[in-house]
Write a protein that holds these residues in place. Structure first.
Motif, PDB file in Angstrom:
ATOM      1  N   ARG A   1       0.818  -1.218   0.000  1.00 26.87           N
ATOM      2  CA  ARG A   1       0.000   0.000   0.000  1.00 26.87           C
ATOM      3  C   ARG A   1       0.851   1.267   0.000  1.00 26.87           C
ATOM      4  O   ARG A   1       0.340   2.369   0.137  1.00 26.87           O
ATOM      5  CB  ARG A   1      -0.940  -0.017   1.202  1.00 26.87           C
ATOM      6  CG  ARG A   1      -1.920  -1.207   1.107  1.00 26.87           C
ATOM      7  CD  ARG A   1      -2.937  -1.201   2.193  1.00 26.87           C
ATOM      8  NE  ARG A   1      -3.794  -0.031   2.031  1.00 26.87           N
ATOM      9  CZ  ARG A   1      -4.369   0.596   3.043  1.00 26.87           C
ATOM     10  NH1 ARG A   1      -4.188   0.174   4.266  1.00 26.87           N
ATOM     11  NH2 ARG A   1      -5.127   1.642   2.823  1.00 26.87           N
ATOM     12  N   LEU A   2       2.182   1.081  -0.140  1.00 29.11           N
ATOM     13  CA  LEU A   2       3.151   2.181  -0.250  1.00 29.11           C
ATOM     14  C   LEU A   2       3.188   3.057   0.995  1.00 29.11           C
ATOM     15  O   LEU A   2       3.302   4.282   0.916  1.00 29.11           O
ATOM     16  CB  LEU A   2       2.877   3.025  -1.501  1.00 29.11           C
ATOM     17  CG  LEU A   2       2.863   2.272  -2.824  1.00 29.11           C
ATOM     18  CD1 LEU A   2       2.476   3.189  -3.958  1.00 29.11           C
ATOM     19  CD2 LEU A   2       4.202   1.600  -3.084  1.00 29.11           C
ATOM     20  N   ARG A   3       3.146   2.418   2.152  1.00 29.92           N
ATOM     21  CA  ARG A   3       3.227   3.132   3.419  1.00 29.92           C
ATOM     22  C   ARG A   3       4.649   3.096   3.947  1.00 29.92           C
ATOM     23  O   ARG A   3       5.304   2.061   3.908  1.00 29.92           O
ATOM     24  CB  ARG A   3       2.283   2.518   4.456  1.00 29.92           C
ATOM     25  CG  ARG A   3       0.840   2.438   4.012  1.00 29.92           C
ATOM     26  CD  ARG A   3       0.243   3.830   3.911  1.00 29.92           C
ATOM     27  NE  ARG A   3      -1.178   3.750   3.656  1.00 29.92           N
ATOM     28  CZ  ARG A   3      -1.773   4.368   2.675  1.00 29.92           C
ATOM     29  NH1 ARG A   3      -1.088   5.113   1.843  1.00 29.92           N
ATOM     30  NH2 ARG A   3      -3.073   4.275   2.513  1.00 29.92           N
ATOM     31  N   LYS A   4       5.109   4.211   4.488  1.00 29.71           N
ATOM     32  CA  LYS A   4       6.482   4.295   5.001  1.00 29.71           C
ATOM     33  C   LYS A   4       6.707   3.334   6.163  1.00 29.71           C
ATOM     34  O   LYS A   4       7.776   2.737   6.283  1.00 29.71           O
ATOM     35  CB  LYS A   4       6.792   5.722   5.433  1.00 29.71           C
ATOM     36  CG  LYS A   4       6.858   6.698   4.289  1.00 29.71           C
ATOM     37  CD  LYS A   4       7.077   8.118   4.790  1.00 29.71           C
ATOM     38  CE  LYS A   4       6.950   9.097   3.645  1.00 29.71           C
ATOM     39  NZ  LYS A   4       7.040  10.484   4.074  1.00 29.71           N
ATOM     40  N   TRP A   5       5.714   3.189   7.039  1.00 30.34           N
ATOM     41  CA  TRP A   5       5.853   2.291   8.176  1.00 30.34           C
ATOM     42  C   TRP A   5       6.012   0.838   7.719  1.00 30.34           C
ATOM     43  O   TRP A   5       6.587   0.021   8.444  1.00 30.34           O
ATOM     44  CB  TRP A   5       4.678   2.420   9.139  1.00 30.34           C
ATOM     45  CG  TRP A   5       3.321   2.172   8.528  1.00 30.34           C
ATOM     46  CD1 TRP A   5       2.458   3.113   8.076  1.00 30.34           C
ATOM     47  CD2 TRP A   5       2.694   0.909   8.293  1.00 30.34           C
ATOM     48  NE1 TRP A   5       1.331   2.512   7.562  1.00 30.34           N
ATOM     49  CE2 TRP A   5       1.446   1.154   7.691  1.00 30.34           C
ATOM     50  CE3 TRP A   5       3.065  -0.409   8.534  1.00 30.34           C
ATOM     51  CZ2 TRP A   5       0.570   0.137   7.332  1.00 30.34           C
ATOM     52  CZ3 TRP A   5       2.191  -1.434   8.179  1.00 30.34           C
ATOM     53  CH2 TRP A   5       0.956  -1.147   7.582  1.00 30.34           C
ATOM     54  N   GLY A   6       5.524   0.508   6.552  1.00 26.63           N
ATOM     55  CA  GLY A   6       5.642  -0.855   6.040  1.00 26.63           C
ATOM     56  C   GLY A   6       7.096  -1.261   5.839  1.00 26.63           C
ATOM     57  O   GLY A   6       7.471  -2.402   6.104  1.00 26.63           O
ATOM     58  N   ALA A   7       7.920  -0.316   5.403  1.00 28.63           N
ATOM     59  CA  ALA A   7       9.342  -0.613   5.176  1.00 28.63           C
ATOM     60  C   ALA A   7      10.044  -0.952   6.484  1.00 28.63           C
ATOM     61  O   ALA A   7      10.785  -1.933   6.566  1.00 28.63           O
ATOM     62  CB  ALA A   7      10.022   0.572   4.491  1.00 28.63           C
ATOM     63  N   SER A   8       9.813  -0.160   7.516  1.00 34.82           N
ATOM     64  CA  SER A   8      10.453  -0.410   8.809  1.00 34.82           C
ATOM     65  C   SER A   8       9.970  -1.720   9.420  1.00 34.82           C
ATOM     66  O   SER A   8      10.768  -2.503   9.945  1.00 34.82           O
ATOM     67  CB  SER A   8      10.160   0.730   9.778  1.00 34.82           C
ATOM     68  OG  SER A   8      10.605   1.943   9.248  1.00 34.82           O
ATOM     69  N   THR A   9       8.675  -1.950   9.360  1.00 33.22           N
ATOM     70  CA  THR A   9       8.111  -3.182   9.910  1.00 33.22           C
ATOM     71  C   THR A   9       8.650  -4.394   9.170  1.00 33.22           C
ATOM     72  O   THR A   9       9.029  -5.403   9.788  1.00 33.22           O
ATOM     73  CB  THR A   9       6.568  -3.144   9.819  1.00 33.22           C
ATOM     74  OG1 THR A   9       6.098  -1.974  10.471  1.00 33.22           O
ATOM     75  CG2 THR A   9       5.948  -4.365  10.455  1.00 33.22           C
ATOM     76  N   TYR A  10       8.704  -4.305   7.867  1.00 36.28           N
ATOM     77  CA  TYR A  10       9.202  -5.394   7.037  1.00 36.28           C
ATOM     78  C   TYR A  10      10.670  -5.694   7.358  1.00 36.28           C
ATOM     79  O   TYR A  10      11.048  -6.841   7.570  1.00 36.28           O
ATOM     80  CB  TYR A  10       9.041  -5.011   5.562  1.00 36.28           C
ATOM     81  CG  TYR A  10       9.504  -6.045   4.589  1.00 36.28           C
ATOM     82  CD1 TYR A  10       8.688  -7.110   4.234  1.00 36.28           C
ATOM     83  CD2 TYR A  10      10.757  -5.966   3.993  1.00 36.28           C
ATOM     84  CE1 TYR A  10       9.103  -8.063   3.333  1.00 36.28           C
ATOM     85  CE2 TYR A  10      11.185  -6.911   3.092  1.00 36.28           C
ATOM     86  CZ  TYR A  10      10.351  -7.956   2.766  1.00 36.28           C
ATOM     87  OH  TYR A  10      10.784  -8.905   1.869  1.00 36.28           O
ATOM     88  N   LEU A  11      11.492  -4.652   7.420  1.00 34.07           N
ATOM     89  CA  LEU A  11      12.916  -4.841   7.687  1.00 34.07           C
ATOM     90  C   LEU A  11      13.148  -5.422   9.079  1.00 34.07           C
ATOM     91  O   LEU A  11      13.952  -6.345   9.243  1.00 34.07           O
ATOM     92  CB  LEU A  11      13.665  -3.523   7.523  1.00 34.07           C
ATOM     93  CG  LEU A  11      15.176  -3.590   7.745  1.00 34.07           C
ATOM     94  CD1 LEU A  11      15.831  -4.535   6.739  1.00 34.07           C
ATOM     95  CD2 LEU A  11      15.787  -2.201   7.663  1.00 34.07           C
ATOM     96  N   MET A  12      12.456  -4.916  10.078  1.00 33.54           N
ATOM     97  CA  MET A  12      12.638  -5.434  11.439  1.00 33.54           C
ATOM     98  C   MET A  12      12.187  -6.897  11.539  1.00 33.54           C
ATOM     99  O   MET A  12      12.824  -7.686  12.231  1.00 33.54           O
ATOM    100  CB  MET A  12      11.877  -4.568  12.447  1.00 33.54           C
ATOM    101  CG  MET A  12      12.520  -3.213  12.678  1.00 33.54           C
ATOM    102  SD  MET A  12      14.290  -3.283  13.047  1.00 33.54           S
ATOM    103  CE  MET A  12      14.316  -4.217  14.536  1.00 33.54           C
ATOM    104  N   SER A  13      11.117  -7.247  10.849  1.00 35.77           N
ATOM    105  CA  SER A  13      10.670  -8.640  10.885  1.00 35.77           C
ATOM    106  C   SER A  13      11.701  -9.552  10.215  1.00 35.77           C
ATOM    107  O   SER A  13      11.923 -10.678  10.674  1.00 35.77           O
ATOM    108  CB  SER A  13       9.296  -8.795  10.232  1.00 35.77           C
ATOM    109  OG  SER A  13       9.355  -8.596   8.833  1.00 35.77           O
ATOM    110  N   MET A  14      12.353  -9.059   9.177  1.00 36.70           N
ATOM    111  CA  MET A  14      13.408  -9.849   8.533  1.00 36.70           C
ATOM    112  C   MET A  14      14.589 -10.044   9.477  1.00 36.70           C
ATOM    113  O   MET A  14      15.088 -11.165   9.632  1.00 36.70           O
ATOM    114  CB  MET A  14      13.896  -9.154   7.257  1.00 36.70           C
ATOM    115  CG  MET A  14      12.980  -9.277   6.083  1.00 36.70           C
ATOM    116  SD  MET A  14      13.634  -8.411   4.629  1.00 36.70           S
ATOM    117  CE  MET A  14      15.219  -9.163   4.414  1.00 36.70           C
TER     118      MET A  14
END
Length: 135
Positions: free
Chosen positions: A73-86
Motif C-alpha cells: 500500500r506504499l506506506r512508510k511504516w511498512g518498510a520499517s516493519t518489514y525490515l525489522m521482521s526480517m
C-alpha cells in the motif's frame, strides 16, 4: 522516482515464492533419500526448543505480513516493519536447528530471499515511498 508497480510486484512475487517453497518442500520430501526422510520423521516430534522458536516466529510472521501489506500500500511504516521482521526472523535461525530440504525447494526459498533484498533496496534507497501515494 521508481515506479510503485515494481515494489508491489516484488511484494506479491515474494509471497508467491514463499508459498511455492512450502508446497514444493512438502511435495518433494518423498524424493529425498530414505535416511533423510527418517531423520525428518525423528525431528518432527515437538520439543521445548521448538516451542520457544514457535513463540518467537508467530509475532515475527505477523509483523512480516503486516509490513508486506504496508509496502504493497506504499506506506512508510511498512518498510520499517518489514525490515525489522526480517532481522528478527534471521536472529531466530540459530535456535531452529538443522533442516533438510530438497534442493529445488531450497532454490525457490533462496529466490524469495533475493526478492526480499530487492524490496528493501527499493523501499529504503528510492523515493517510491516518499511519493504522494504514501502517508
Amino acid at each position: 522516482m521508481t515506479n510503485p508497480k515494481y515494489l508491489r510486484t516484488l511484494v506479491i512475487l515474494e509471497w508467491l515464492f514463499i508459498i511455492a517453497g512450502i508446497i514444493l518442500s512438502t511435495m518433494l520430501e518423498k524424493q529425498l533419500p530414505v535416511e533423510l526422510r527418517q531423520w525428518i520423521e525423528m525431528e518432527s516430534e515437538f520439543s521445548t526448543n521448538d516451542t520457544v522458536v514457535l513463540i518467537g516466529v508467530l509475532p515475527i510472521l505477523a509483523a512480516s505480513i503486516l509490513g508486506s501489506i504496508g509496502l504493497y500500500r506504499l506506506r512508510k511504516w511498512g518498510a520499517s516493519t518489514y525490515l525489522m521482521s526480517m532481522i528478527l526472523g534471521y536472529a531466530l535461525y540459530p535456535f531452529a536447528g538443522p533442516t533438510v530440504e530438497h534442493a529445488f525447494a531450497c532454490m525457490v526459498y533462496e529466490v524469495s530471499v533475493i526478492i526480499s533484498g530487492m524490496i528493501v533496496a527499493i523501499a529504503f534507497f528510492t523515493d517510491t515511498l516518499k511519493s504522494n501515494h504514501s502517508e
